[in-house]
Design an enzyme around this catalytic site. Sequence first.
Site, PDB file in Angstrom:
ATOM      1  N   CYS A 125      -5.395 -26.408 -12.656  1.00 37.28           N
ATOM      2  CA  CYS A 125      -5.941 -27.672 -12.139  1.00 37.28           C
ATOM      3  C   CYS A 125      -5.751 -27.816 -10.645  1.00 37.28           C
ATOM      4  CB  CYS A 125      -5.343 -28.856 -12.891  1.00 37.28           C
ATOM      5  SG  CYS A 125      -3.738 -29.427 -12.267  1.00 37.28           S
TER       6      CYS A 125
ATOM      7  N   HIS B 227       0.819  -1.209   0.000  1.00 38.03           N
ATOM      8  CA  HIS B 227       0.000   0.000   0.000  1.00 38.03           C
ATOM      9  C   HIS B 227       0.855   1.264   0.000  1.00 38.03           C
ATOM     10  CE1 HIS B 227      -3.822  -2.085   0.592  1.00 38.03           C
ATOM     11  NE2 HIS B 227      -3.189  -2.878   1.448  1.00 38.03           N
TER      12      HIS B 227
END
Length: 490
Positions: free
Chosen positions: A442, A49
Amino acid sequence: MFDVAIIGAGVVGCSIARELARYKLDICVLEAKSDVAMGSSGANSGIVHAGYDCKPGTLMAHLNVAGNSLYEDIARELDVPFKRNGSLVLAFTDDDMSTLKRLMDQGIKNGVNGLKILPAEEVLKMEPNLNSSIKAALWAPTGGITSPFEVTIAMAENAADNGVQFYLNHAVLSIQRHSDGKFHIETSGGTFIARYVINAAGINSDLISQMVGDDSFRIHPRKGEYCLYDKKWGSLVTSTIFQPPSSLGKGVLVTPTVDGNLLIGPNAVDIHQRDDVYTTSDGLNFVYQKALESVPSLPRNDVITEFAGLRAIADGEDFIIRPSRRAEEFIQVAGICSPGLSAAPAIGRYVAGILNGVMQRNGHRLEPKRDFNPYRRGISRFSDADWHTREELIKKDPRFGRIICRCEMVTEGEIAQALHRNPPALTLDAIKRRTRAGMGRCQGGFCTPRIMELMERELGIPMEQITKKGDASRIVLGKIKDFLGEDAGC
């Protein structure tokens, strides 16, 4: 006996360990779980941030901005991914415009550089997939993205290379301070003695504090749920997209990841259980609907995994980083919620300063090591290498020529390296955090059995003792023939 015992091996504990490894100290890190980065540090947005949304004058604001400025050095020294992609806070209403102005004023007071409120036309040129009804956005060019678990692992490995000893699967059970002033820490793996203790136990830091009779703060768990998209959506936005923050946090974001995926979340739900990291259909639906307000073309499908993490919310509006009121040799590092990842490098330095002050009052001081090595090389990532580099890797080690994880193009050579690092990867999730094997589309459906075979061969761990994440998370119980008997006909 150790000079310093650090409780907790999240990004904050590992940052402190790496920083203190610069000095002539015997240091141990005690972690309850089977690997580093298994709490909040392994389940968050991965955002560095800028620092505009922290209340001016707070420790949180100071350490956010300071930590943000250190990330280029962290990425260079520790060989971890980091990108300053910038962040945008969107405004949809006149009230939101007032919020942007407030955030900008806060950011300027906090020392954040480059903040601008951009008109909608300019924002939509930067990010054409955003909601066309926005009025404006706050642009913070210093915002960035990283991999939170890779940063934590890299800090731990560098600390270990410089002499810090990590004790995983060592849950702290009690702490007693004896008459000689030393702390006796009983863990599930034995007793440790230390002159100084640093409490970086995250969601359980108040419980650790109570073990020395300090109940001056409480931690309140707050759960956030996320959806991670397939890489084909990774360029839907290039910046980190925020909505105006609320009293519960920074709101639902949409962001690319450093690995090329797209991430949305989190929501913010105050809970009571400290181990509730389960996703809910209501929570995930809320995350999607809110994210859709920012990016209307966001698909409902192509989510490859969902996860939840907990934030350690303390009483008040600030980080708690100070000596305990019961014993100054016991240093509290608690309530490190967002922007904890951003602040972590600066927290390490700040805690070192506190420790030095306490030591000086006891007639000692921190003495720098001459041989401290700040550099750490990560595992060679085959998928990111050019063809020449790939050929060189295979020449040096033929195992780099065997693909184990098809989705992420992870080789046997990379997994073998992960198994023998310090600290080593001893579970399937630990390998995943270090190599990305099993993080693809997957989600380990193809590669898990092959990874388990490698673990059995390299580490000598019987297949039926291999776990996903430690504790009672075994993958297989044994061989089918053993269950069915000799006459099963298999």
